[in-house]
Write a protein that holds these residues in place. Sequence first.
Motif, PDB file in Angstrom:
ATOM      1  N   PRO A 295       4.556   6.815   2.045  1.00  0.00           N
ATOM      2  CA  PRO A 295       3.551   5.788   1.872  1.00  0.00           C
ATOM      3  C   PRO A 295       1.974   6.562   1.846  1.00  0.00           C
ATOM      4  O   PRO A 295       2.302   7.473   2.598  1.00  0.00           O
ATOM      5  CB  PRO A 295       2.890   4.694   1.819  1.00  0.00           C
ATOM      6  N   GLU A 730      12.513   8.822  -1.729  1.00  0.00           N
ATOM      7  CA  GLU A 730      11.088   8.096  -1.907  1.00  0.00           C
ATOM      8  C   GLU A 730       9.987   9.821  -1.748  1.00  0.00           C
ATOM      9  O   GLU A 730       9.233   9.116  -1.999  1.00  0.00           O
ATOM     10  CB  GLU A 730      10.789   7.213  -0.497  1.00  0.00           C
ATOM     11  N   SER A 765       0.305  -0.015  -1.275  1.00  0.00           N
ATOM     12  CA  SER A 765       1.720  -0.586  -0.664  1.00  0.00           C
ATOM     13  C   SER A 765       3.124  -0.121  -0.860  1.00  0.00           C
ATOM     14  O   SER A 765       3.437   0.980  -1.601  1.00  0.00           O
ATOM     15  CB  SER A 765       1.953  -1.595  -1.566  1.00  0.00           C
ATOM     16  N   GLY A 766       4.028   0.687   0.629  1.00  0.00           N
ATOM     17  CA  GLY A 766       5.145   1.547   0.536  1.00  0.00           C
ATOM     18  C   GLY A 766       6.435   0.377   0.737  1.00  0.00           C
ATOM     19  O   GLY A 766       7.605   0.545   0.628  1.00  0.00           O
ATOM     20  N   LYS A 774      10.156  -2.139  -6.259  1.00  0.00           N
ATOM     21  CA  LYS A 774       8.983  -1.599  -5.083  1.00  0.00           C
ATOM     22  C   LYS A 774       8.015  -2.678  -5.977  1.00  0.00           C
ATOM     23  O   LYS A 774       7.979  -3.161  -7.075  1.00  0.00           O
ATOM     24  CB  LYS A 774       8.818  -0.810  -5.672  1.00  0.00           C
ATOM     25  N   SER A 775       7.227  -2.366  -4.852  1.00  0.00           N
ATOM     26  CA  SER A 775       5.758  -3.440  -5.107  1.00  0.00           C
ATOM     27  C   SER A 775       4.869  -2.518  -6.111  1.00  0.00           C
ATOM     28  O   SER A 775       5.431  -1.406  -6.890  1.00  0.00           O
ATOM     29  CB  SER A 775       4.743  -2.783  -3.953  1.00  0.00           C
ATOM     30  N   TYR A 778       3.606   0.398  -5.546  1.00  0.00           N
ATOM     31  CA  TYR A 778       4.048   0.973  -5.281  1.00  0.00           C
ATOM     32  C   TYR A 778       2.989   2.529  -5.289  1.00  0.00           C
ATOM     33  O   TYR A 778       2.898   3.445  -4.236  1.00  0.00           O
ATOM     34  CB  TYR A 778       5.560   1.611  -5.379  1.00  0.00           C
TER      35      TYR A 778
END
Length: 812
Positions: A295, A730, A765-766, A774-775, A778
């Motif tokens: 993040p 990621e 957000s992570g 995922k958020s 993200y």
Amino acid sequence: MLRNLTLLCASLALAGCAAMGGHPSGTATIKRDTYGVPHVYANDTYGLFYGYGHVVAEDRLFQMEMARRAVLGTVSEVMGPSYVALDKGSRSTFTPESIRAQMARLSADDRAIFDGYAAGFNARVKEVLASPSTLMPRQFIDAGFEPKADWTGYDVAMIWVGTMANRYSNTSSEVANLRLLEQLKKARGDETGRALFDQIRWVEDPLAPTTVPRTGARAQAAAEPATPDNELLARLAPVSPALLVSRNEVDAARRGVAEPWERPVASNLWIAGPKKTADGSTVLINGPQFNWFNPSYVFAVGLHGAGYEVTGNTPFAHPVVLFGTNGKIAWGATAGPLDVNDMYQERLNPSNRYEYSFNGSMRPMTKRTEVIKVKGQPDQTLDVYATVHGIVTDFDLPNNTAYSMKRSWDGYELESLLGWIHSMQAKNWEQWLAQASRVAITINWYYADADGNIGYVSPGRLPIRPASQDPRLPAVGDGSMEWLGIRPFSEDPQVLNPAQGYVANWNNQSAPGAVSDGGNYSVVDRVNEFIARLESKPRLTGDELWAINRSTAYADTNARYLLPFIVRATRGLPDSDPAQRGAKILAAWNMENDDPSAQGTYQSPATTVMMTWLPIIYKQLLSDDLPPEVFAAYAGGGYAGATQVASIRPGNGTKLLYNALLGPKAGVPQRYDFFNGADQDAMIRSTLAQAVNELTARYGSDPARWRTPVTKHVFLTNNFIGAPQAGAGEQLGLPSFMNRGTQNDKVVFSAGGVSMCTSAPPGQSGFIAPDGRKSAHYDDQMTLFKDFGCKSEWLTPAEVDTHLESTRQLTY
């Protein structure tokens, strides 16, 4: 008041007191905007930071867990033996007892900042543990461990100590400089070697750009430095090559670097006051650069209540907004340049390596033993030694010496953080500067306000060193070279409303006379990219000021210094001459390495010519004068890797080349002739011709085909210390590297009030759910960042409510 309430809660169990710690109970309201940015509202300090800690854990639980482990040295406990070196490196950079003692001295209200944050964080962890099937971040599941609701105020403070104070204030080049001097003397003899040392590792270049302008009495700051004193050199033992190799390995384990020219310093800032803007507004633009991570390195938040009214971004969700505004003033920061540390060379007892000579007698080092838990293996231990000067960083047993670092800010870490926290409450320059005076670590601070004032200060506790000490080299540790005190804050670099109407910094020298052992501040400096653009017009619009971000992100930071010499050297050559061909390509270039059509290669063949020519002329100029291991530090062009062209900073070789080209006009005296009597223009022509001939052989005669692949912009999944903070899959990227901030923010004070916008990729957000979803926030700032966009930050409750995504109340 809070202390009295706590005592009453403890003794009388009054209604309205929270069960934990006797803190007042209440509610904190969390409102998130359409980018997921949380705004926390509460009436007391504990509640405000309780809400802050809670939203951090909602958005960045795994990132913060791994940050805590990285700074405390407990990564191996959950990630295994490959992180033992990282943990040892972390534990040897601070003294836990000192931090705990500082915590114990906090006032009740200040303690509530840290305790409230920790309690809010723990409350969210408990929610996660109660509903792991939906709330547990996927990264914990993949890593095979769970978070614990055991955060304390100490942990919150240590995140800041480890990621800010120890990252930017815990450096020294003095041992490496001593080794450099020895290498030069061995290769070229004492006299010539020392002359070379002064010419490549100078104290001050009076032509170097400074953020506090070189005007008036401070224009020429320092007298020309003498070569290192014979008596001092006789008292310093040599440095074993193995010592620096060992230090490099430790730094590599922590994803840091040993060489001063590779340190992670790249933040930039420019402020235009009313006399510099077209509409009389005041514009602050900050690009703090910590590298790029997923993040995001920074966390966006608004804090409202208990004397705080602030919105902005901050690294690792520190309990302070480092880049933001409270509506009355705005502030920013870049890495600090002040020399607040010294390495002391300690003479050891030949019969006991843990005793050292001080004030005429042998003293025992102090020792603490750290136990490092390692997943799947037995515990390991680490002995951390210290002298009267500080923690021992290295033992050089072949030379019967050790090195310890004396830090002027030891014991003042939390005082520094509190100065930063309470600066958010300042309403004017005087109040803000008063908080800056509390800061012991080295940092650059910047200021703007609604009345059109702009300012800069570089706080830090500056030692008063004895005259016998060469600031470039280690001090003798026998007691003869102790500090004489600390300079008053008024002597720290600072300026309010400079006559030029703007403030600019890209990690350049802060002020005349403000030098360091590793800065090598030069007339060749990337801050000139900002200065040239700010000086291009008497006044600039807000859009023009923001556009500087784009052009400097792609600027080739070597080009502006060398192109005039290339044009001069090739004047009159026939068009068929390869040097003339190269010169014409470079002369037509906008000095930017960009790919506006997204073709995957840089737009101009000049990019390829420059990156091909620089190593050739560096080698021709320097390799016969510097020993190979020294020349290696000057062989690169300042680009982002051996095969990448993104121009991060001017090459170290460019500094030496440009000074040599300036000759007697150089700020650094050129006592040693790198040209060895040869004609400068002839060397430029021959090396440029060589570059063009190489490119012709490689790509053909048509320069349109001399294209270099674009360097990608990568967002790493390990934090800067080297601990994983996201899953291996990621890693994110953008098509083209941009030499700009990890985040960018712009604050404008105008007749219409104050406004702020930011870009902080990948997103707020992570969080990734256990099922892989995922958020929504993200990575929703990636395109914004790529296109140099800037999303609005909502500064008032009414603005937040107009752009509301969600609301939640927390009880504490």
